[in-house]
Design a protein around this motif. Structure first.
Motif, mmCIF file in Angstrom:
data_model
loop_
_atom_site.group_PDB
_atom_site.id
_atom_site.type_symbol
_atom_site.label_atom_id
_atom_site.label_comp_id
_atom_site.label_asym_id
_atom_site.label_seq_id
_atom_site.Cartn_x
_atom_site.Cartn_y
_atom_site.Cartn_z
ATOM 1 N N THR A 137 0.830 -1.211 0.000
ATOM 2 C CA THR A 137 0.000 0.000 0.000
ATOM 3 C C THR A 137 0.857 1.252 0.000
ATOM 4 O O THR A 137 0.607 2.200 -0.764
ATOM 5 C CB THR A 137 -0.947 -0.002 1.222
ATOM 6 O OG1 THR A 137 -1.759 -1.183 1.186
ATOM 7 C CG2 THR A 137 -1.845 1.225 1.224
ATOM 8 N N ALA A 138 1.857 1.267 0.851
ATOM 9 C CA ALA A 138 2.762 2.424 0.893
ATOM 10 C C ALA A 138 3.461 2.604 -0.450
ATOM 11 O O ALA A 138 3.580 3.733 -0.957
ATOM 12 C CB ALA A 138 3.787 2.242 2.013
ATOM 13 N N MET B 267 5.600 6.754 6.353
ATOM 14 C CA MET B 267 5.715 8.209 6.406
ATOM 15 C C MET B 267 5.959 8.806 5.022
ATOM 16 O O MET B 267 5.462 9.894 4.697
ATOM 17 C CB MET B 267 6.831 8.625 7.361
ATOM 18 C CG MET B 267 6.417 8.678 8.829
ATOM 19 S SD MET B 267 4.915 9.676 9.104
ATOM 20 C CE MET B 267 5.348 11.233 8.326
ATOM 21 N N LEU B 268 6.717 8.103 4.168
ATOM 22 C CA LEU B 268 6.889 8.567 2.798
ATOM 23 C C LEU B 268 5.543 8.620 2.077
ATOM 24 O O LEU B 268 5.256 9.567 1.342
ATOM 25 C CB LEU B 268 7.857 7.645 2.047
ATOM 26 C CG LEU B 268 9.349 7.782 2.368
ATOM 27 C CD1 LEU B 268 10.145 6.670 1.693
ATOM 28 C CD2 LEU B 268 9.892 9.134 1.931
ATOM 29 N N ALA B 269 4.721 7.591 2.308
ATOM 30 C CA ALA B 269 3.409 7.551 1.671
ATOM 31 C C ALA B 269 2.508 8.664 2.209
ATOM 32 O O ALA B 269 1.840 9.378 1.445
ATOM 33 C CB ALA B 269 2.764 6.185 1.891
ATOM 34 N N LEU B 270 2.468 8.838 3.527
ATOM 35 C CA LEU B 270 1.642 9.894 4.121
ATOM 36 C C LEU B 270 2.116 11.271 3.677
ATOM 37 O O LEU B 270 1.304 12.171 3.426
ATOM 38 C CB LEU B 270 1.690 9.795 5.649
ATOM 39 C CG LEU B 270 0.944 8.608 6.279
ATOM 40 C CD1 LEU B 270 1.194 8.567 7.784
ATOM 41 C CD2 LEU B 270 -0.549 8.679 5.981
ATOM 42 N N LEU C 112 -3.765 3.634 6.616
ATOM 43 C CA LEU C 112 -2.373 3.824 7.034
ATOM 44 C C LEU C 112 -2.291 4.418 8.437
ATOM 45 O O LEU C 112 -1.476 3.990 9.255
ATOM 46 C CB LEU C 112 -1.649 4.732 6.035
ATOM 47 C CG LEU C 112 -1.408 4.148 4.637
ATOM 48 C CD1 LEU C 112 -0.826 5.211 3.711
ATOM 49 C CD2 LEU C 112 -0.473 2.937 4.707
ATOM 50 N N LEU C 113 -3.148 5.383 8.732
ATOM 51 C CA LEU C 113 -3.112 6.035 10.040
ATOM 52 C C LEU C 113 -3.521 5.094 11.163
ATOM 53 O O LEU C 113 -2.942 5.115 12.256
ATOM 54 C CB LEU C 113 -4.004 7.274 10.028
ATOM 55 C CG LEU C 113 -3.484 8.437 9.166
ATOM 56 C CD1 LEU C 113 -4.559 9.515 9.010
ATOM 57 C CD2 LEU C 113 -2.212 9.034 9.772
#
Length: 614
Positions: A511-512, A555-558, A534-535
């Motif tokens: 997902t990320a 964190m890269l994805a967010l 994700l959260l």
């Protein structure tokens, strides 16, 4: 005769040659399978904290100093970086040679107190498990090293009787001392003398030493095993006879040996012309000095030969390697001092750099660099204020561009890491290298589009490749981009996740990656359901175990969706809890190893992404 550390040139060299090549630091495999170590190096940061942290206050200046020291040890001779390995656990072999080297320079380790505590702690087990090479080196050597280090540091064993019993158990009927089939008689006699044993009780051993000395035969040539054997045995048995009070100078054999040494002094050019290892040079210098054949011309030749082998880190290598290590450094300094010269400050700094905060010295290792770890090392160095040699780094990057070892030439992660390192160091790439990088990017895009489309969510090379292309102007055509976006979105599940697989870890990873790849392709994916997934997967300050890699990936994805984590303070607490006392970060809480470069890079990048540090 002035005492010198008594060593078996041949035996130890052969044993440690194998150890050096087995204790080799190569880019760590623990995080390389299916992980993203350099991708999505996006500009800008999230504003998740009200005020950036003071890094020194958050991590502690002592921790920063330890990290800087350990990162410095991870620098490769050609300018890149390798993984930060265990440079904390002291090693008794390394300690023996480095303490001996400092002794030649009338110095002691800065960590003398800790070293004595460490040795006394292990004395009860006869220094068992004080080296990675414990099972490969005869145990007598380990005991010998332990006692000799204590002696050199003006200390002694707390229970000398136990060690005396160990040594006496080696005694044979003919007076020799043998362990594991190896004759250690001269060393055993020296050890017993240091431990206060009455050598007059060793009548047979005295006769054995006299006999062995008489049997020494000067070699016909100045190279080969016979020559090495003579240089090794002659001073050892001289020392043994002196300890027994034997007047050996009247022996016919002694006069023959001295005559050979005198002849040896006339053939220094021939000896050095064969490029002998440093222990041969040191042995030659020692016998010439002892018998006053070491004149100014010979001293100059020996000194120049040794100094020609000094390495960029200030050390020397016994086996001709490109990194400094304890044995080569000892023999080099021994030769330099015997010739009446002194080493430069760089060598002294090299020796002290291997001191462990636990006492003793760490085991030196062969360094093999990779482009991804070099990228990480440069980033961490800049964060902690460690100076970098940009000239050496440029040289490394130029070579690595065309040889991505240890990665495949088809690995975009390594190629992108080289580009990013050039950028971060503000180095200009040669026109020919720029063209090569561009052509390689085009080639790899063809490879990935024809052979890797089924791995869109699992191969992190996709993200690096697209980001690299975006950075250097090698863009996919709109139709191809659209097809890739469509393919990725087709793998989206109703709950906002992407991909399939057993276990939440694989789904989280895919997902990320999907979110990051969509962003790289210019598709502004900011789906609320995916973000919510994700959260909610965050726990105990991070993702996964929690661990630094999964936390970094998510964190890269967010960040690509411009979203902060739900528990920012918990994340900072989590990262702070992973600090290893002596520098670097652990992968997860309770990890049973020493803070590494990859983990430290992830920790800093996470803090950067949330805006906690600049």
């Amino acid at each position: 005769m002035k005492k010198q550390p008594i060593l078996s040139f041949i035996l130890i060299s052969i044993l440690l040659a194998g150890i050096y090549w087995s204790v080799v630091s190569t880019p760590s495999e623990k995080l390389r399978e299916g992980v993203n170590t350099t991708n999505q190096e996006l500009d800008g940061r999230l504003n998740c904290v009200s005020k950036p942290l003071n890094l020194s206050s958050f991590l502690g200046q002592e921790w920063i100093n330890y990290t800087s020291k350990r990162l410095k040890l991870a620098e490769c001779p050609d300018g890149g970086f390798t993984e930060i390995v265990d440079t904390i656990t002291p090693d008794i072999i390394s300690t023996y040679y480095f303490v001996s080297t400092l002794g030649l320079l009338n110095e002691t380790p800065d960590n003398r107190v800790q070293t004595l505590e460490w040795l006394h702690e292990h004395e009860s087990t006869l220094f068992e498990n004080t080296t990675e090479a414990y099972t490969q080196v005869p145990r007598f050597w380990i005991v010998y090293y332990g006692v000799m280090i204590l002696e050199m540091l003006n200390s002694s064993p707390k229970d000398p009787g136990r060690i005396v019993d160990f040594v006496l158990a080696m005694k044979q009927n003919n007076g020799s001392f043998v362990y594991d089939g190896i004759d250690f008689t001269p060393q055993a006699v020296e050890l017993l003398h240091i431990l206060g044993y009455n050598l007059s009780k060793l009548g047979r051993t005295k006769e054995y030493c006299i006999e062995q000395f008489k049997n020494l035969t000067p070699p016909a040539e100045y190279e080969g095993l016979e020559f090495m054997g003579f240089l090794s045995k002659f001073p050892k048995y001289i020392n043994c006879l002196e300890l027994f009070g034997v007047n050996y100078t009247g022996l016919i054999e002694y006069k023959k040996d001295v005559s050979f040494i005198q002849t040896l002094s006339r053939n220094i050019k021939k000896i050095l012309g064969s490029r002998p290892p440093l222990f041969i040079v040191a042995g030659t210098a020692q016998v010439l000095r002892e018998y006053k054949f070491l004149n100014e011309n010979i001293s100059s030749e020996l000194y120049n030969y040794v100094m020609s082998q000094e390495l960029p880190d200030g050390g020397f290598n016994l086996f001709g390697g490109n990194y400094g290590e304890f044995q080569g450094t000892y023999y080099a300094i021994k030769t330099i001092v015997l010739t009446g010269k002194w080493p430069d400050e760089r060598t002294l700094n090299f020796i002290h750099s291997w001191e462990s905060p636990l006492g003793g010295f760490a085991f030196t290792f062969k360094k093999s660099c990779g482009p991804v770890l070099t990228r990480m090392g440069v980033h961490v160095a800049e964060k902690i204020g460690m100076p970098l040699n940009k000239t050496r780094l440029r040289g490394y990057l130029k070579k690595a561009l065309r040889n991505l070892w240890p990665y495949s030439q088809d690995d975009p992660n390594a190629l992108y890491a080289i580009y990013l390192t050039y950028r971060d160091l503000n180095l200009t790439m040669d026109l020919s290298d720029k063209e090569y990088l561009k052509n390689e990017t085009i080639r790899l895009m063809k490879v990935y589009l024809t052979q890797r489309k089924s791995d869109l969510l699992s191969d992190t090379g996709w993200i690096s490749l697209i980001e690299l292309g975006n950075s250097i102007g090698v863009d996919l055509d709109p139709t191809t981009k659209s097809e890739l976006v469509k393919e990725i979105l087709s793998k989206r599940n109703e709950d906002g996740t992407f991909g399939v697989g057993n276990g939440s870890g694989l789904i989280l990873f895919q997902t990320a990656n999907a979110v990051m790849l969509l962003h790289a392709l210019g598709y502004g994916y900011n789906d609320t359901i995916t973000a919510r997934y994700l959260l909610k997967e965050m726990h105990d300050g991070g993702w996964g175990g929690p661990d630094l890699f999964n936390t970094y990936e998510v964190m890269l994805a967010l960040k690509s969706m411009d979203r902060c984590p739900g528990d920012v303070q918990g994340m900072m607490n989590f990262i702070q809890s992973l600090k290893y006392k002596y520098g670097g970060f652990l992968f997860y809480r309770g990890a049973d190893y020493y803070g590494g470069l990859q983990e430290t890079y992830y920790a800093f990048r996470i803090l950067e992404m949330i805006g906690a540090i600049n």
